[in-house]
Scaffold this motif. Structure first.
Motif, PDB file in Angstrom:
ATOM      1  N   THR A  37       0.906  -1.183  -0.090  1.00 25.34           N
ATOM      2  CA  THR A  37       0.086   0.009  -0.225  1.00 25.34           C
ATOM      3  C   THR A  37       0.966   1.226  -0.117  1.00 25.34           C
ATOM      4  O   THR A  37       2.118   1.265   0.547  1.00 25.34           O
ATOM      5  N   THR A  38       0.350   2.325  -0.520  1.00 25.99           N
ATOM      6  CA  THR A  38       0.820   3.555  -0.392  1.00 25.99           C
ATOM      7  C   THR A  38       0.746   3.882   0.774  1.00 25.99           C
ATOM      8  O   THR A  38      -0.045   3.630   1.737  1.00 25.99           O
ATOM      9  N   GLN A  39       1.614   5.182   1.308  1.00 28.34           N
ATOM     10  CA  GLN A  39       1.466   5.896   2.397  1.00 28.34           C
ATOM     11  C   GLN A  39       0.027   6.767   2.433  1.00 28.34           C
ATOM     12  O   GLN A  39      -0.272   7.308   1.610  1.00 28.34           O
ATOM     13  N   PRO A  40      -0.875   6.534   3.812  1.00 27.99           N
ATOM     14  CA  PRO A  40      -2.029   7.234   3.756  1.00 27.99           C
ATOM     15  C   PRO A  40      -1.700   8.557   3.849  1.00 27.99           C
ATOM     16  O   PRO A  40      -0.821   9.344   4.384  1.00 27.99           O
ATOM     17  N   THR A  41      -2.556   9.459   2.953  1.00 21.93           N
ATOM     18  CA  THR A  41      -2.283  10.718   2.537  1.00 21.93           C
ATOM     19  C   THR A  41      -3.577  11.308   2.380  1.00 21.93           C
ATOM     20  O   THR A  41      -4.712  10.818   1.835  1.00 21.93           O
ATOM     21  N   ASN A  42      -3.869  12.765   2.964  1.00 24.92           N
ATOM     22  CA  ASN A  42      -5.012  13.423   2.886  1.00 24.92           C
ATOM     23  C   ASN A  42      -5.076  14.066   1.465  1.00 24.92           C
ATOM     24  O   ASN A  42      -4.038  14.515   1.183  1.00 24.92           O
ATOM     25  N   ALA A  43      -6.318  14.186   0.847  1.00 26.00           N
ATOM     26  CA  ALA A  43      -6.334  14.646  -0.414  1.00 26.00           C
ATOM     27  C   ALA A  43      -6.277  16.260  -0.283  1.00 26.00           C
ATOM     28  O   ALA A  43      -6.753  16.888   0.714  1.00 26.00           O
ATOM     29  N   VAL A  44      -5.824  16.728  -1.367  1.00 26.33           N
ATOM     30  CA  VAL A  44      -6.069  18.446  -1.321  1.00 26.33           C
ATOM     31  C   VAL A  44      -6.607  18.877  -2.390  1.00 26.33           C
ATOM     32  O   VAL A  44      -6.503  18.490  -3.614  1.00 26.33           O
ATOM     33  N   PHE A  45      -7.154  19.846  -2.113  1.00 28.13           N
ATOM     34  CA  PHE A  45      -8.050  20.736  -3.413  1.00 28.13           C
ATOM     35  C   PHE A  45      -7.025  21.153  -4.309  1.00 28.13           C
ATOM     36  O   PHE A  45      -5.915  21.857  -4.252  1.00 28.13           O
ATOM     37  N   ASP A  46      -7.428  21.037  -5.772  1.00 27.10           N
ATOM     38  CA  ASP A  46      -6.606  21.450  -6.969  1.00 27.10           C
ATOM     39  C   ASP A  46      -6.853  22.663  -7.099  1.00 27.10           C
ATOM     40  O   ASP A  46      -6.418  23.256  -8.305  1.00 27.10           O
ATOM     41  N   GLY A  47      -7.823  23.486  -6.702  1.00 27.73           N
ATOM     42  CA  GLY A  47      -8.399  24.956  -7.099  1.00 27.73           C
ATOM     43  C   GLY A  47      -9.314  24.948  -8.171  1.00 27.73           C
ATOM     44  O   GLY A  47      -9.825  26.016  -8.449  1.00 27.73           O
ATOM     45  N   CYS A  48      -9.823  23.714  -8.586  1.00 30.27           N
ATOM     46  CA  CYS A  48     -10.660  23.985  -9.627  1.00 30.27           C
ATOM     47  C   CYS A  48     -12.185  22.967  -9.262  1.00 30.27           C
ATOM     48  O   CYS A  48     -13.124  23.693  -8.583  1.00 30.27           O
ATOM     49  N   HIS A  49     -12.112  21.779  -9.030  1.00 33.83           N
ATOM     50  CA  HIS A  49     -13.160  20.940  -8.843  1.00 33.83           C
ATOM     51  C   HIS A  49     -12.847  19.764  -7.799  1.00 33.83           C
ATOM     52  O   HIS A  49     -13.597  19.092  -7.118  1.00 33.83           O
ATOM     53  N   TYR A  50     -11.716  19.194  -7.979  1.00 30.77           N
ATOM     54  CA  TYR A  50     -11.216  17.913  -7.558  1.00 30.77           C
ATOM     55  C   TYR A  50     -10.144  18.034  -6.727  1.00 30.77           C
ATOM     56  O   TYR A  50      -9.626  19.174  -6.288  1.00 30.77           O
ATOM     57  N   TYR A  51      -9.909  16.854  -5.973  1.00 34.43           N
ATOM     58  CA  TYR A  51      -8.773  16.716  -5.220  1.00 34.43           C
ATOM     59  C   TYR A  51      -7.744  15.810  -5.478  1.00 34.43           C
ATOM     60  O   TYR A  51      -8.057  14.841  -6.343  1.00 34.43           O
TER      61      TYR A  51
END
Length: 1036
Positions: A605-619
């Protein structure tokens, strides 16, 4: 009015499941979804009910497949009523014409289908509708019909041809001629055939011309005889003929085409004419191009219920020589609509209804099917998931028992054409060794194309659970024609897929996947089986034990080799899970499954990471310049010779599809004819060169091949040689671009049929997106597509290459599109190969340097007054993995042989912490919680932490919160009343560290809080960027 009446008389020897006293039985009777039940007989094992139930058939007649489901259950005052016995009661014996009645003494079965000592006595009365009797419709189209004609025409099997007569000898003692002393030959009585009865029943018809419409729907065909055929179907009604579309290079075409035939004729003339179904090989319309046909009288259809045959199968034969046997099967609907008639719907039955195909067959006279036996040698299974609760195991541990049992009781079920055979139950065993032979008697050739393997879990009380289902297409295991071969398979493992492996006491949202409905989202075990077909005989026993010599014979097919599965993740965007840290898990089979406690942990598994807003619509996940890599160690049988051949064929298909698309684009662009001809010649040249490539051969000492491997290799070589000859001939003689492309598309379909491997025992690679402990989305990749080979023609088309994977929601969430957004879009590289080939993966990584990290997580607990501490009830080790399950203290880490530490332990912050919470946003809502507390019986005062965030961590007061650089306030601070709060915005709880806030104040509540919010807007992004760079410059 039609009626079905069921009288439940009584039962004997009802099973007793009570520890104290006797069962309290009652009976339920279910017919077509309508259920009725008797009164409960308290403490009785021989109850007498004498209750009558009426089922209104609403003017419909019973069908040949209709049945009753009768169950005896034990009534419980508290809890779920338990099943004691059940039985399915077929009602076909009531279809003899007119009102019928039958007394039945049923031998009941338990929940697993085993016979019991329980006997149930019922009586069934059937009253058919008046329309079921041959009668004259008043003013109707058919005029008067003779009611003395005998049996109704049109059962499931047409055993006699129209107009034939069957001879029947008279019974009684033989008579002796006194002159010769020899027995006198018995006189023969003539009995009319069913077709003649139809004429008698329709004999007194009207001669007045009437409007009729005959509707026919040609659905599909199966098991059509011939090689490389392009079938089309023709239907002729009276003097009108219509034809379906041509299907290229298939023996199982699917048309689903309706046709309408309109007539203005008298019933007498129309009903004596015929409906004829014919299937042709459209590649060459010659006199001998007909594959098979079926003919019936129109009057025969009119005598059916609602004047229609719905979703019936027709056995096609050769009119010239019917003793040659079946030529294939055709599925159709046909109905006759006269004035005032309601036309039935031509909706196709779902695919699950195929189990009862052979009882839904119309067969012409004289055509005989060969008896045959399917024998499946069932050896063993492995990796079966847990299916039962461990409550009793926990109780045993309290008393000092160390007896750990596998919590599953598997057994194997073989099903084909409505028949099934079942293995023995292996109790408490997730790797059973059955070593049994399961046999089924069939009529060959059968229209059923799939043989199903089902693994079930036996339950003592509730209904047995299905662990997984595997459907094996017989068309991939056999070849028609004089040089073909009968279905054969293995010895080889088959892989089962279905719902996720993790056991839960709660209902599973994905249980339908275990039935084979939809794409399975997780690996659920595998079984080692072997299939053989024997013509000319039926089995004496359905289940027998396999001799020890045969068990030893398959040991060589179980040899394992070590494989490595590598993946490098480049980026993850459009991430929908933003409430908890996200990680991606890569697994093959059960290797790499981090949520299964029976699997040793690995770096899957990859390291658990919180998603960050991309400034448009998605994370997105902020991996930056350090891309996570995962590796999974696994062991499988080396079947690379099968998968390499499959990869070669798939490459040929891809090349041909691309070249065909180029020619079509040139045609649309109206290129000059010489340029189009050059593209076509180049296409054919590459096709010939591709087909001349050698298929992969098994290597002595490395691979073990079975009989099907040899047969498929010979078949594929012959087909590729035929394609070379056809392409070469087309290259020399082609005169028209469109006709040539049509021929090439037929070749493409044949190549796609070749590019299938029925014995792929290597499980699929599955990529999961996990948020917390919940699986969110998945993607399945066939192992052959990422398999490495040293031969460039045999390597998987996605092996080590960058691919963009659009994750999918599992089960009904994905099928019904309840969530329209994409779960995530992942760009990654995946590689699978033997351990001794692992260096080839590292040679592909030219974009950066591979670094290996050791990581452990320090766990702390927040306590009142004390604050954060590693002491206290942590419920997890002080140092552990990301899930808190594996104890991982720093001083226990040792580098592998040949490795050394490059630095000391250091703190690596979670990646999203490097970003502001408003990163990427143009508008943002600032919030802070005002917290108050009190002692019992006192007033509310400011808490020790008066201002906090939602998690309880201290913050500055709302008046002290500074406006970031480049932002401006849009309003003033305001209380958030859009939540579950009281009129002042407060929510209450006993203790802030415990949580559990509610909107109503109680005397025992000692803490309350309310949320203040204020909106701000970005006005100058350049100032914000400069501020961010200066703030994090010390970390770069």
């Amino acid at each position: 009015m039609s009626m079905l009446q069921v009288i439940v008389v009584g039962a004997t020897n009802v099973p007793n499941v009570e520890k104290f006293g006797e069962s309290d039985p009652y009976t339920t009777v279910e017919f077509k979804g309508e259920k009725k039940k008797t009164e409960v007989q308290k403490s009785s094992l021989n109850p007498n009910w004498g209750e009558t139930f009426d089922f209104d058939l609403k003017g419909q007649t019973l069908g040949g497949s209709d049945e009753l489901l009768v169950e005896i259950k034990d009534w419980e005052r508290v809890g779920r009523n338990r099943l004691l016995a059940k039985c399915k009661v077929p009602l076909r014996n009531l279809l003899k014409g007119g009102a019928q009645s039958e007394n039945m003494n049923l031998t009941m079965q338990d929940g697993n289908g085993r016979p019991t000592q329980c006997q149930l006595n019922i009586k069934v009365n059937y009253k058919p509708p008046p329309s079921a009797q041959p009668a004259a419709p008043s003013g109707g189209a058919a005029g008067q019909i003779d009611q003395q004609g005998g049996d109704v025409l049109g059962g499931n099997m047409m055993d006699l041809a129209d107009g034939e007569e069957e001879e029947e000898e008279e019974t009684g003692p033989p008579q002796i001629d006194p002159t010769t002393g020899q027995p006198v030959p018995r006189p023969k009585k003539r009995r009319r055939a069913r077709g003649s009865m139809a004429r008698r029943m329709l004999g007194n018809l009207s001669t007045k011309a009437t409007d009729f419409q005959i509707r026919v729907k040609i659905i599909e065909a199966r098991q059509l005889q011939g090689d490389n055929i392009q079938p089309c179907a023709k239907v002729t009604v009276a003097n009108q003929t219509k034809t379906t579309r041509v299907k290229k290079s298939t023996n199982s075409p699917y048309w689903n085409e309706p046709f309408f035939f309109n007539f203005h004729m008298s019933p007498l003339e129309l009903f004596e004419d015929y409906i004829e179904f014919r299937v042709f090989n459209a590649k060459t319309f010659r006199a001998d191009s007909m594959i098979g046909s079926f003919k019936m009288e129109i009057g025969q259809v009119y005598l059916e219920n609602r004047h229609a045959y719905m979703n019936k199968w027709l056995l096609l034969s050769d009119e010239e020589a019917e003793m040659k046997g079946a030529k294939g099967y055709l599925k159709m609907c046909v109905c006759i609509v006269g004035p005032g008639d309601d036309a039935p719907s031509f909706k196709s039955v779902p695919a699950e209804g195929e189990d009862d195909i052979e009882s839904n067959l119309l067969r012409p006279a004289g055509v005989q099917l060969q008896p045959a036996t399917f024998t499946v040698n069932l050896f063993r299974a492995e990796d079966i998931p847990r299916m039962d609760s461990n409550f009793l195991q926990g109780v045993k541990k309290l008393f000092g028992s160390d007896d750990n049992k596998e919590l599953v009781d598997p057994y194997f079920v073989l099903t084909f054409a409505g028949k099934q055979a079942q293995s023995k139950i292996m109790y408490n065993n997730d790797h059973p060794d059955w070593n049994q032979a399961l046999s089924l008697g069939i009529q060959f050739p059968s229209m059923c194309d799939k043989i199903k393997f089902i693994i079930k879990d036996w339950d003592r009380v509730t209904e047995d659970d299905i662990i997984g289902t595997y459907a094996l297409p017989l068309s991939l295991l056999s070849s028609p024609g004089g040089e073909g071969f009968l279905p054969t398979f293995g010895p080889c493992y088959v892989n089962f897929y279905g719902s996720t492996r993790e056991f839960s006491e709660l209902p599973n949202d994905y249980e339908d996947l275990n039935l084979g409905k939809g794409e399975g989202v997780a690996y659920r075990g595998r079984a080692l089986v072997e299939l053989a077909t024997t013509l000319g005989q039926m089995p004496d026993q359905n289940v027998t034990d396999i001799e020890s010599d045969n068990v030893l014979r398959v040991q060589k097919f179980m040899r394992r080799r070590k494989f490595k599965l590598h993946a490098a993740f480049l980026n993850a965007t459009m991430v929908s899970a933003i409430d908890a840290p996200v990680e991606f898990e890569l697994s093959i089979g059960n290797y790499g499954n981090k949520l299964d406690d029976n699997v040793p942990p690995c770096s899957s598994t990859t390291q658990p990471t919180n998603a960050v807003f991309d400034g448009c619509h998605y994370y997105y996940l902020p991996w930056g310049g350090t891309k996570p890599c995962v590796v999974v160690d696994c062991s499988w049988e080396d079947i690379s010779f099968r998968l390499e051949t499959l990869n070669l064929l798939l490459t040929i298909v891809d090349n041909l599809e691309g070249n065909i698309e180029q020619v079509k684009i040139g045609t649309k662009a109206k290129l000059p004819t010489p340029e189009l001809a050059q593209l076509l010649m180049s296409l054919l040249e590459q096709l010939v060169n591709d087909c001349r490539k050698q298929v992969a051969l098994p290597q002595q000492g490395r691979h073990v091949e079975n009989n099907l491997d040899k047969l498929l290799r010979t078949y594929r070589k012959e087909e590729l040689q035929y394609i070379i000859e056809e392409a070469s001939n087309l290259r020399e003689n082609a005169t028209d671009i469109n006709e040539a492309i049509s021929e090439v598309e037929g070749i493409l379909q044949r190549l796609k049929n070749l590019a299938q491997e029925p014995q792929n025992s290597m499980p699929d690679v599955i990529l999961w997106m996990i948020s917390g402990d919940k699986r969110i989305a998945y993607y399945r990749i066939p192992a052959n597509e990422v398999l490495y080979s040293s031969h460039p023609d045999y390597i998987g088309r996605k092996c080590g290459k960058i691919q963009s994977i659009q994750m999918k929601y599992p089960g009904r969430l994905g099928d019904e599109n309840k969530k329209p957004e994409v779960p995530a879009l992942v760009r990654c590289k995946i590689w699978l190969g033997l351990v001794n080939e692992e260096q080839e993966w590292h040679k592909m990584q030219t974009e950066g340097e591979l670094a290996v990290y050791a990581e452990t997580y320090e766990n702390q607990l927040s306590l009142p007054i004390v604050g954060w501490t590693s002491k206290g009830p942590l419920n997890r080790p002080k140092w552990s993995d990301s899930q808190g399950k594996v104890k991982s203290p720093k001083d226990k880490f040792d580098p592998p042989p040949g490795w050394r530490w490059d630095s000391e332990w250091y703190i690596s912050p979670e990646l999203s912490m490097l970003y502001d919470k408003d990163a990427g946003h143009k508008t943002f809502m600032e919030d802070v919680y005002e917290v108050q507390s009190r002692m019992p019986g006192t007033r509310w005062v400011e808490a020790s932490r008066p201002w906090t965030d939602v998690k309880g961590d201290p913050l500055a007061s709302r008046t002290e919160i500074q406006l970031p650089v480049g932002w401006t306030w849009e309003d003033e601070w305001d209380i958030d009343l859009s939540r579950a709060v009281d009129e002042d915005g407060f929510e209450y709880c006993v203790e802030a560290t415990i949580g559990g806030y509610g909107p109503v104040e109680k005397t025992y509540h000692l803490c309350r809080r309310r949320r203040w919010v204020r909106n701000r807007r970005l006005v100058d992004s350049t100032k914000q960027k400069k501020h961010d760079v200066s703030e994090f410059s010390h970390m770069i």
